[in-house]
Design a protein around this motif. Structure first.
Motif, PDB file in Angstrom:
ATOM      1  N   ALA A  88       0.837  -1.205   0.000  1.00 21.25           N
ATOM      2  CA  ALA A  88       0.000   0.000   0.000  1.00 21.25           C
ATOM      3  C   ALA A  88       0.867   1.248   0.000  1.00 21.25           C
ATOM      4  CB  ALA A  88      -0.923  -0.002   1.215  1.00 21.25           C
ATOM      5  N   GLU A  89       1.919   1.229   0.814  1.00 19.82           N
ATOM      6  CA  GLU A  89       2.775   2.401   0.970  1.00 19.82           C
ATOM      7  C   GLU A  89       3.631   2.656  -0.264  1.00 19.82           C
ATOM      8  OE1 GLU A  89       6.014   4.124   4.222  1.00 19.82           O
ATOM      9  OE2 GLU A  89       5.306   2.054   4.338  1.00 19.82           O
ATOM     10  N   ARG A  90       4.151   1.601  -0.875  1.00 16.17           N
ATOM     11  CA  ARG A  90       5.097   1.745  -1.979  1.00 16.17           C
ATOM     12  C   ARG A  90       4.421   1.829  -3.341  1.00 16.17           C
ATOM     13  NH1 ARG A  90      10.394  -0.900  -1.408  1.00 16.17           N
ATOM     14  NH2 ARG A  90      11.015  -0.789   0.769  1.00 16.17           N
ATOM     15  N   VAL A  91       3.212   1.262  -3.495  1.00 15.16           N
ATOM     16  CA  VAL A  91       2.593   1.139  -4.822  1.00 15.16           C
ATOM     17  C   VAL A  91       1.249   1.858  -4.889  1.00 15.16           C
ATOM     18  CG1 VAL A  91       1.736  -0.477  -6.561  1.00 15.16           C
ATOM     19  CG2 VAL A  91       3.808  -1.026  -5.261  1.00 15.16           C
ATOM     20  N   HIS A  92       0.287   1.415  -4.087  1.00 19.77           N
ATOM     21  CA  HIS A  92      -1.074   1.955  -4.196  1.00 19.77           C
ATOM     22  C   HIS A  92      -1.118   3.457  -3.915  1.00 19.77           C
ATOM     23  CE1 HIS A  92      -3.759  -1.774  -4.237  1.00 19.77           C
ATOM     24  NE2 HIS A  92      -2.519  -2.249  -4.252  1.00 19.77           N
ATOM     25  N   ALA A  93      -0.652   3.847  -2.741  1.00 22.49           N
ATOM     26  CA  ALA A  93      -0.802   5.246  -2.330  1.00 22.49           C
ATOM     27  C   ALA A  93      -0.118   6.215  -3.284  1.00 22.49           C
ATOM     28  CB  ALA A  93      -0.294   5.437  -0.906  1.00 22.49           C
ATOM     29  N   PRO A  94       1.155   6.034  -3.631  1.00 25.82           N
ATOM     30  CA  PRO A  94       1.789   7.015  -4.534  1.00 25.82           C
ATOM     31  C   PRO A  94       1.162   7.051  -5.918  1.00 25.82           C
ATOM     32  CG  PRO A  94       3.278   5.178  -4.087  1.00 25.82           C
ATOM     33  CD  PRO A  94       2.130   5.051  -3.131  1.00 25.82           C
ATOM     34  N   ALA A  95       0.738   5.899  -6.423  1.00 22.70           N
ATOM     35  CA  ALA A  95       0.128   5.878  -7.757  1.00 22.70           C
ATOM     36  C   ALA A  95      -1.227   6.581  -7.752  1.00 22.70           C
ATOM     37  CB  ALA A  95      -0.019   4.443  -8.247  1.00 22.70           C
ATOM     38  N   LEU A  96      -2.016   6.350  -6.714  1.00 19.64           N
ATOM     39  CA  LEU A  96      -3.316   7.007  -6.633  1.00 19.64           C
ATOM     40  C   LEU A  96      -3.154   8.516  -6.457  1.00 19.64           C
ATOM     41  CD1 LEU A  96      -5.134   4.461  -4.295  1.00 19.64           C
ATOM     42  CD2 LEU A  96      -5.629   4.846  -6.716  1.00 19.64           C
ATOM     43  N   ALA A  97      -2.231   8.910  -5.597  1.00 19.72           N
ATOM     44  CA  ALA A  97      -2.035  10.339  -5.343  1.00 19.72           C
ATOM     45  C   ALA A  97      -1.514  11.064  -6.573  1.00 19.72           C
ATOM     46  CB  ALA A  97      -1.066  10.519  -4.176  1.00 19.72           C
ATOM     47  N   PRO A 131      -3.740  11.867 -12.452  1.00 15.35           N
ATOM     48  CA  PRO A 131      -4.416  13.139 -12.711  1.00 15.35           C
ATOM     49  C   PRO A 131      -5.939  13.062 -12.706  1.00 15.35           C
ATOM     50  CG  PRO A 131      -3.507  12.235 -14.746  1.00 15.35           C
ATOM     51  CD  PRO A 131      -2.985  11.381 -13.630  1.00 15.35           C
ATOM     52  N   GLU A 132      -6.496  11.859 -12.818  1.00 17.76           N
ATOM     53  CA  GLU A 132      -7.955  11.730 -12.852  1.00 17.76           C
ATOM     54  C   GLU A 132      -8.515  11.116 -11.576  1.00 17.76           C
ATOM     55  OE1 GLU A 132      -9.693  10.556 -16.761  1.00 17.76           O
ATOM     56  OE2 GLU A 132      -7.615  10.001 -17.200  1.00 17.76           O
ATOM     57  N   VAL A 133      -7.702  11.087 -10.531  1.00 17.51           N
ATOM     58  CA  VAL A 133      -8.099  10.434  -9.279  1.00 17.51           C
ATOM     59  C   VAL A 133      -7.881  11.386  -8.112  1.00 17.51           C
ATOM     60  CG1 VAL A 133      -7.395   8.652  -7.623  1.00 17.51           C
ATOM     61  CG2 VAL A 133      -7.766   8.058 -10.022  1.00 17.51           C
ATOM     62  N   GLU A 134      -8.802  11.326  -7.161  1.00 22.48           N
ATOM     63  CA  GLU A 134      -8.603  11.973  -5.864  1.00 22.48           C
ATOM     64  C   GLU A 134      -8.514  10.883  -4.805  1.00 22.48           C
ATOM     65  OE1 GLU A 134     -11.011  14.691  -2.595  1.00 22.48           O
ATOM     66  OE2 GLU A 134     -11.712  14.643  -4.671  1.00 22.48           O
ATOM     67  N   LEU A 135      -7.397  10.828  -4.098  1.00 24.24           N
ATOM     68  CA  LEU A 135      -7.267   9.886  -2.996  1.00 24.24           C
ATOM     69  C   LEU A 135      -8.209  10.333  -1.887  1.00 24.24           C
ATOM     70  CD1 LEU A 135      -5.928   7.447  -1.685  1.00 24.24           C
ATOM     71  CD2 LEU A 135      -4.038   8.935  -0.983  1.00 24.24           C
ATOM     72  N   PRO A 163       6.607  -1.095 -10.035  1.00 23.27           N
ATOM     73  CA  PRO A 163       5.219  -1.542  -9.929  1.00 23.27           C
ATOM     74  C   PRO A 163       4.223  -0.386  -9.826  1.00 23.27           C
ATOM     75  CG  PRO A 163       6.616  -2.845  -8.491  1.00 23.27           C
ATOM     76  CD  PRO A 163       7.461  -1.707  -9.008  1.00 23.27           C
ATOM     77  N   ALA A 164       4.630   0.723  -9.214  1.00 16.51           N
ATOM     78  CA  ALA A 164       3.719   1.866  -9.079  1.00 16.51           C
ATOM     79  C   ALA A 164       3.344   2.436 -10.439  1.00 16.51           C
ATOM     80  CB  ALA A 164       4.351   2.947  -8.205  1.00 16.51           C
ATOM     81  N   THR A 165       4.281   2.424 -11.383  1.00 10.53           N
ATOM     82  CA  THR A 165       3.974   2.911 -12.737  1.00 10.53           C
ATOM     83  C   THR A 165       2.951   2.004 -13.398  1.00 10.53           C
ATOM     84  OG1 THR A 165       6.177   3.869 -12.944  1.00 10.53           O
ATOM     85  CG2 THR A 165       4.966   3.496 -14.976  1.00 10.53           C
ATOM     86  N   ALA A 166       3.165   0.686 -13.275  1.00 10.11           N
ATOM     87  CA  ALA A 166       2.198  -0.257 -13.835  1.00 10.11           C
ATOM     88  C   ALA A 166       0.841  -0.121 -13.143  1.00 10.11           C
ATOM     89  CB  ALA A 166       2.722  -1.679 -13.693  1.00 10.11           C
ATOM     90  N   PHE A 167       0.860   0.140 -11.836  1.00  7.91           N
ATOM     91  CA  PHE A 167      -0.398   0.288 -11.099  1.00  7.91           C
ATOM     92  C   PHE A 167      -1.182   1.487 -11.628  1.00  7.91           C
ATOM     93  CE2 PHE A 167      -3.050   1.479  -7.454  1.00  7.91           C
ATOM     94  CZ  PHE A 167      -3.625   0.252  -7.152  1.00  7.91           C
ATOM     95  N   GLY A 168      -0.487   2.528 -12.049  1.00 10.37           N
ATOM     96  CA  GLY A 168      -1.178   3.671 -12.637  1.00 10.37           C
ATOM     97  C   GLY A 168      -1.997   3.267 -13.860  1.00 10.37           C
ATOM     98  N   ARG A 169      -1.490   2.290 -14.633  1.00 11.92           N
ATOM     99  CA  ARG A 169      -2.246   1.818 -15.797  1.00 11.92           C
ATOM    100  C   ARG A 169      -3.448   0.978 -15.368  1.00 11.92           C
ATOM    101  NH1 ARG A 169       3.053   0.633 -17.412  1.00 11.92           N
ATOM    102  NH2 ARG A 169       3.912   2.317 -18.688  1.00 11.92           N
ATOM    103  N   ALA A 170      -3.310   0.283 -14.248  1.00 14.06           N
ATOM    104  CA  ALA A 170      -4.466  -0.438 -13.718  1.00 14.06           C
ATOM    105  C   ALA A 170      -5.557   0.539 -13.289  1.00 14.06           C
ATOM    106  CB  ALA A 170      -4.044  -1.317 -12.547  1.00 14.06           C
ATOM    107  N   VAL A 171      -5.153   1.668 -12.736  1.00 15.13           N
ATOM    108  CA  VAL A 171      -6.127   2.715 -12.401  1.00 15.13           C
ATOM    109  C   VAL A 171      -6.800   3.221 -13.680  1.00 15.13           C
ATOM    110  CG1 VAL A 171      -6.449   5.002 -11.392  1.00 15.13           C
ATOM    111  CG2 VAL A 171      -4.850   3.389 -10.336  1.00 15.13           C
ATOM    112  N   ASP A 172      -6.011   3.453 -14.731  1.00 14.34           N
ATOM    113  CA  ASP A 172      -6.582   3.843 -16.020  1.00 14.34           C
ATOM    114  C   ASP A 172      -7.636   2.842 -16.477  1.00 14.34           C
ATOM    115  OD1 ASP A 172      -4.863   6.032 -16.195  1.00 14.34           O
ATOM    116  OD2 ASP A 172      -3.398   4.967 -17.428  1.00 14.34           O
TER     117      ASP A 172
END
Length: 299
Positions: A12-21, A24-28, A249-258
Motif C-alpha cells: 500500500a505504501e510503496r505502490v497503491h498510495a503514490p500511484a493514486l495520489a 491526474p484523474e483520481v482523488e485519494l 510496480p507503481a507505474t504499472a499500477f497507474g495503468r491499472a487505475v486507467d
C-alpha cells in the motif's frame, strides 16, 4: 474519481498510495487500515483523512483500492461492491474458490467495475507484447518462471505472514497464470510438483491444445534469482520471449487505475476483472490439490 485506499502495509505504501495520489484523474479519498495508527500515518503523508469506519469510507468514495492480505481482501471487496464502489483488487483475490466467487458475484450483482492488478498485464512493454502474442495462432508450448528471494533481510515483504504460509504458488502463481492464459487459452488440466523450499513446478494443458510449464519460488537463493522473471513462447511463429520489466510496480499500477476508470465509464468488463481473478484462484486451488495428491487435476 474518488478512490479510497484499504491497507497500510509495504505494498500500500510503496505502490497503491503514490500511484493514486499522482494520478491526474483520481482523488485519494482517504485511508483505512486494520491498524488505525498506521492508517493515520499513511494518510497524513498525503494530507487525506484516515477513516476509523471502513463503511464510511465506502459511502464517501466512488471506488476502493484494496492492498490487504488475500485472506481478508474478499470480505472487504464484497462489502465495497455492495456499497456501490468500483474495485481495484490485488492478486490473488482470495485464497479459496468460494471466497473468490463471492467477489465475482458481488461485482456482477452491483454492476460495479473491477480490475485485478496483475503486474505484468499492465507493464509498459509487457502488455502490448502479450496482446500481440494473444492475437497469433499456432502456439505449441510456453515456459514461465518467477523466481524470487522474498524472505531475505532486505526485502520489505520478508515478514509477510500469508506469503510464508501460502508460498510462491499463491503469491507469484497468479502472475504466471495472468500471462499464460490470455495467450494460450484457458487451462483444462494442471499437474503440480513440490520443489525445494516453497518452489512449485506446474504443467498446464490448455483448451486449444498447447501446454505450458511454470516454475515458481519465493525462496530461490539470491544469486540464482537474478533475472528470475520470464516467459518464453514457441509455436509456428517461432520463438519469442517477453520483454524484461523496466519500470516500477507503481507505474504499472497507474495503468491499472486507467483500466478501472475506463471500465467504470464504458460499462465494459476489463479482461483482468474479478471473474478472471476467480478463474485464477480456481486453477491455483487445483494446482495445490495436485501438489498434495501427486495427481493431475482436471478443471
Amino acid at each position: 474519481m474518488r478512490i479510497g485506499l484499504l491497507g497500510t502495509g509495504p505494498w500500500a505504501e510503496r505502490v497503491h498510495a503514490p500511484a493514486l495520489a499522482a494520478h491526474p484523474e483520481v482523488e485519494l479519498a482517504g485511508v483505512w487500515g486494520r491498524r488505525p495508527e498506521a492508517a493515520s500515518a499513511l494518510a497524513a503523508g498525503y494530507e487525506v483523512p484516515a477513516y476509523a469506519d471502513v463503511d464510511k469510507l465506502f459511502a464517501e468514495a466512488d471506488a476502493v483500492s484494496i492492498a490487504l492480505p488475500p485472506a481478508v481482501q474478499a470480505e472487504f471487496a464484497v462489502r465495497a461492491a455492495e456499497a456501490g464502489c468500483h474495485l481495484l483488487l490485488d492478486k490473488p483475490v482470495a485464497l479459496t474458490v468460494p471466497e473468490a466467487r463471492r467477489v465475482a458475484e458481488a461485482t456482477a450483482r452491483a454492476g460495479v467495475a473491477s480490475v485485478v492488478f496483475f503486474t505484468l498485464r499492465f507493464g509498459g512493454t509487457q502488455a502490448p507484447w502479450l496482446a500481440e502474442q494473444a492475437a497469433r495462432e499456432g502456439w505449441f508450448t510456453a515456459r514461465c518462471e518467477w523466481l524470487g528471494s522474498v524472505f531475505t533481510a532486505d526485502s520489505p515483504y520478508a515478514a509477510s505472514p500469508w506469503r510464508r504460509e501460502k508460498g510462491a504458488l499463491w503469491d507469484v502463481g497468479p502472475h504466471a497464470l495472468s500471462v499464460l492464459l490470455p495467450v494460450l487459452g484457458d487451462a483444462v488440466q494442471v499437474t503440480g510438483a513440490q520443489g525445494p523450499g516453497d518452489t512449485v513446478h506446474l504443467v498446464l494443458r490448455h483448451a486449444a491444445g498447447a501446454s505450458s510449464t511454470a516454475t515458481l519460488s519465493l525462496t530461490t537463493p539470491p544469486g540464482a534469482a537474478v533475472d528470475g522473471v520470464g516467459l518464453e513462447l514457441r509455436g509456428t511463429a517461432g520463438l519469442t520471449r517477453m520483454p524484461d520489466r523496466d519500470e516500477s510496480p507503481a507505474t504499472a499500477f497507474g495503468r491499472a487505475v486507467d483500466a478501472l476508470l475506463a471500465s467504470a465509464r464504458s460499462g465494459e468488463p476489463h479482461p483482468c476483472d474479478a471473474a478472471f481473478g476467480l478463474r485464477v484462484v480456481e486453477i491455483l486451488a487445483a494446482a495445490e490439490q495436485s501438489v498434495a495428491t501427486g495427481a493431475a487435476v482436471s478443471l
